[in-house]
Design an enzyme around this catalytic site. Structure first.
Site, PDB file in Angstrom:
ATOM      1  N   LEU A  21       0.829  -1.206   0.000  1.00 37.01           N
ATOM      2  CA  LEU A  21       0.000   0.000   0.000  1.00 37.01           C
ATOM      3  C   LEU A  21       0.861   1.254   0.000  1.00 37.01           C
ATOM      4  CD1 LEU A  21      -2.684  -1.127   2.595  1.00 37.01           C
ATOM      5  CD2 LEU A  21      -2.958  -0.921   0.117  1.00 37.01           C
ATOM      6  N   ALA A  23       5.142   2.920   1.304  1.00 36.62           N
ATOM      7  CA  ALA A  23       6.413   2.747   1.997  1.00 36.62           C
ATOM      8  C   ALA A  23       6.931   4.110   2.406  1.00 36.62           C
ATOM      9  CB  ALA A  23       7.436   2.049   1.104  1.00 36.62           C
ATOM     10  N   GLY A  24       7.598   4.138   3.539  1.00 37.60           N
ATOM     11  CA  GLY A  24       8.195   5.367   4.033  1.00 37.60           C
ATOM     12  C   GLY A  24       9.619   5.090   4.467  1.00 37.60           C
ATOM     13  N   GLY A  25      10.210   6.050   5.141  1.00 39.26           N
ATOM     14  CA  GLY A  25      11.588   5.917   5.567  1.00 39.26           C
ATOM     15  C   GLY A  25      11.817   4.808   6.571  1.00 39.26           C
ATOM     16  N   GLY A  27       9.259   2.197   7.356  1.00 37.80           N
ATOM     17  CA  GLY A  27       8.529   0.952   7.187  1.00 37.80           C
ATOM     18  C   GLY A  27       7.827   0.829   5.864  1.00 37.80           C
ATOM     19  N   LYS A  43       1.798  -2.581   8.862  1.00 31.08           N
ATOM     20  CA  LYS A  43       3.004  -1.759   8.739  1.00 31.08           C
ATOM     21  C   LYS A  43       4.143  -2.499   9.414  1.00 31.08           C
ATOM     22  CE  LYS A  43       5.122   2.703   9.529  1.00 31.08           C
ATOM     23  NZ  LYS A  43       4.927   4.089   9.953  1.00 31.08           N
ATOM     24  N   ASP A 137       2.494  14.579   9.154  1.00 30.48           N
ATOM     25  CA  ASP A 137       2.563  14.356   7.716  1.00 30.48           C
ATOM     26  C   ASP A 137       1.161  14.380   7.108  1.00 30.48           C
ATOM     27  OD1 ASP A 137       3.890  13.969   5.331  1.00 30.48           O
ATOM     28  OD2 ASP A 137       4.046  11.795   5.561  1.00 30.48           O
TER      29      ASP A 137
END
Length: 144
Positions: A21, A23-25, A27, A43, A137
């Site tokens: 779905l 992705a971030g820094g 996870g 997550k 965010d």
């Protein structure tokens, strides 16, 4: 949603991963399915960060914060597993486009739809603030 990538697990715990779905820094968020067919968002701390005690502590704090958020317009936390080799949090899956995707396809929200969206967003932010958190965010790509 996109497909799983090489290196992504097929299963985590009792859940089968269906796709990514986002992705971030810190996870990756997967769409996962339980044995009962229920879809959830999972997550997971990035594999390369799982052995770093600082990132594990940060993920643990984030998971604890998520469990404090109780709102009708926020996704509910279902499971937290911070002691796993790769820690993860399982949350309700909220189907639908992001605000950014909706506006790109249909144009700006208007009338009753804009009003309903604003009320829901305000409720979600109030729930987050009641948990003594600040959403750092908040943007159209992060609102469903």
């Amino acid at each position: 949603m996109s497909g799983l990538r090489a290196g992504d697990p097929q299963r985590i715990g009792e859940l089968t991963l269906v796709g990514r779905l986002g992705a971030g820094g810190m996870g990756v968020v997967y769409l996962a399915q339980g044995s009962d067919g229920r879809l959830v968002a999972l997550k997971r701390l990035r594999e390369e960060l799982a052995s770093d005690s600082e990132f594990r502590a940060r993920f643990r704090r984030e998971a604890a914060a998520l469990t404090r958020v109780q709102g009708t317009c926020t996704a509910r936390v279902l499971t937290v597993e911070v002691e796993a080799s790769s820690p993860y949090v399982v949350m309700e899956y909220v189907p639908g486009p992001t605000l950014a995707e909706h506006v790109a396809e249909h144009g700006p929200l208007r009338g009753e739809m804009a009003h309903g969206f604003a009320v829901g967003l305000a409720e979600a932010l109030a729930a987050i603030h009641r948990a003594d958190l600040v959403h750092r965010d908040l943007k159209p790509g992060n609102v469903l």
